[in-house]
Design an enzyme around this catalytic site. Structure first.
Site, PDB file in Angstrom:
ATOM      1  N   ARG A 279       0.854  -1.182   0.000  1.00 47.43           N
ATOM      2  CA  ARG A 279       0.000   0.000   0.000  1.00 47.43           C
ATOM      3  C   ARG A 279       0.887   1.227   0.000  1.00 47.43           C
ATOM      4  NH1 ARG A 279      -4.356  -1.663   4.652  1.00 47.43           N
ATOM      5  NH2 ARG A 279      -2.448  -1.842   5.860  1.00 47.43           N
ATOM      6  N   CYS A 280       0.497   2.230  -0.754  1.00 44.10           N
ATOM      7  CA  CYS A 280       1.328   3.439  -0.811  1.00 44.10           C
ATOM      8  C   CYS A 280       1.416   4.111   0.552  1.00 44.10           C
ATOM      9  CB  CYS A 280       0.797   4.406  -1.863  1.00 44.10           C
ATOM     10  SG  CYS A 280      -0.918   4.901  -1.620  1.00 44.10           S
TER      11      CYS A 280
END
Length: 481
Positions: A279-280
């Site tokens: 996930r960023c």
């Protein structure tokens, strides 16, 4: 699977298809999707230009009705879409279900903007003159989306683009095209006019020039690595093409000496290892005060050991595989380099040894301690279930360590001191700041985006996203002497 072209669904041409494989077992082909060539991309733009004219002239209330129906169809088809999301990307079923629900929320949220005020009246010094502003669509926009959230990110971009009246050419990641086609199917079935959405499928190396060099292109919204984002900046420089980038991150959470560790440890562990770290906004650096460091590290190790890797659709799995064999090898390479640089492996650090994982893209949840600021593991994005722990003394050192990065996407702090919480939020260089919360988890109406090497000034989500997909026109009308 067929692709959407001008409101019609076309099957792949013979010999022009790409296999989509299951990262839990790369021997398994999930689907075959069309591999487009530059001429087919140009056709998408031609159809989008015509579709943009139709869509811009469509009442925003009618646009909203299409988007509401799209949201309903996504929810109605959630089981099928989530199953494909698990199969092509490797998420757990719970993570996939959450992504489908949030993607639908984007369409409902932006549909609501059709009933909001738009433009404004402005006083004009000239007598008998009424001046106002209005917003207009840009035309044709290209949305380039990543493999880690292959339904949510297209929805995050397409919903504000469409309610603003633009036509969209969507380029999903090559590893995860299936759920993008589900989104296209929902929009088409909801009544989106022909040409307003086209999906460009294929290898970026083959079609990127056709996507980015087309003269009909008005804007590009990109989510992906900083390296590719910088390349887009150079490629589009000097042209009248807007660019929005959501790029890399090296998100840090500070755990201060007064933190509630019963809250902090499980919350941070979920932020590190959720979605296998892909996930960023995942927490990839932990800055911990020396007074509580050993307790925090021990708690993270315990949380890592409690996770159960496995295929995302299998009952009991709490962490799925990484998206591909190549990405798995890259993550393992980061870990090996960290150890060579002097970091100490507290847990994990390898692929699972059991035979049932042999053909999957797994990396065990990993905690690295004794990390120093000169190490690559402290500075480079890993995008996997790996966290680097750095010990500091006091609040000021903690803030300095959090800011010790070229990235500025998300940051967090755990403290029971309200003054420290506000001071941290003021001083930290990140677009998203969490206090006693995980770094991921921002809702559709909350502006989202980073600073520095994490992205452009244009935010996504909320009202801010509409600014990128529309232009402002000022109109002065003289009605009297």
């Amino acid at each position: 699977m067929p692709r959407l072209v001008g409101g019609a669904w076309r099957e792949p041409r013979e010999g022009h298809a790409i296999d989509v494989v299951d990262p839990a077992d790369t021997r398994r082909v999930v689907a075959r999707v069309p591999e487009m060539d530059p001429a087919e991309v140009a056709e998408l733009y031609e159809l989008a230009e015509a579709g943009a004219a139709v869509w811009a002239a469509t009442s925003p209330l009618e646009r909203a009705a299409v988007m509401v129906r799209t949201a309903a169809l996504l929810r109605e088809r959630a089981a099928e879409i989530a199953a494909d999301l698990v199969a092509e990307m490797g998420k757990t079923r719970a993570e996939a279900d959450g992504e489908v629900g949030k993607a639908a929320d984007f369409f409902d949220y932006y549909a609501s903007w059709a009933r909001q005020p738009y433009g404004q009246l402005l006083h004009d010094a000239r007598p008998g003159t009424e001046t106002s502003t209005r917003t207009e669509p840009l035309g044709v926009v290209c949305l380039i989306t990543p493999w880690n959230d292959p339904l949510l990110t297209p929805a995050r971009k397409a919903a504000p683009a469409l309610i603003s009246g633009n036509a969209v050419v969507l380029k999903p990641a090559g590893e995860t095209p299936l759920v993008a086609l589900h989104l296209a199917r929902a929009l088409d079935d909801a009544g989106l006019p022909a040409g307003v959405l086209g999906v460009a499928l294929g290898r970026a190396s083959r079609i990127s020039a056709a996507l980015l060099d087309d003269p009909r292109l008005a804007a590009v919204s990109f989510t992906g690595s900083t390296e590719v984002g910088r390349s887009l900046q150079r490629q589009l420089a000097g042209r009248d093409v807007r660019l929005q980038t959501e790029m890399g991150g090296k998100n840090a959470t500070a755990i201060l000496d007064d933190a509630d560790l019963a809250l902090a440890i499980p919350t941070v562990a979920a932020a590190v290892f959720g979605q296998a770290g892909q996930r960023c906004t995942a927490t990839s650096r932990i800055v911990v005060d020396r007074a509580v460091a050993e307790k925090v590290i021990a708690g993270l190790v315990e949380a890592a050991k409690a996770l159960r890797p496995g295929p995302g659709g299998e009952p009991g799995t709490t962490m799925g595989p990484l998206v591909s064999s190549r990405h798995r090898d890259e993550v393992l390479g980061h870990i090996a380099r960290a150890e060579a640089d002097g970091a100490v492996l507290a847990v994990g650090g390898s692929a699972p040894a059991e035979p049932e994982f042999a053909h999957g893209c797994y990396v065990l949840p990993t905690v690295l301690r004794d990390v120093a600021p000169h190490m690559a593991i402290w500075r480079e994005e890993v995008f996997g279930p790996v966290v680097a722990v750095r010990v500091v003394d006091g609040f000021d050192e903690a803030v300095e360590a959090v800011n010790d990065s070229v990235y500025g996407l998300a940051a967090g702090v755990f403290t029971q001191d309200l003054g420290r919480a506000h001071e941290f939020a003021r001083r930290v260089n990140a677009g998203q700041v969490s206090v006693n919360l995980p770094t991921p988890g921002w809702d559709v109406h909350l502006p989202f985006g980073g600073f520095g090497a994490s992205g452009s000034p244009f935010k996504e989500q909320g009202a801010e996203a509409l600014r990128f997909y529309s232009r402002v026109k000022t109109v002065a009308i003289r009605f009297g002497a």
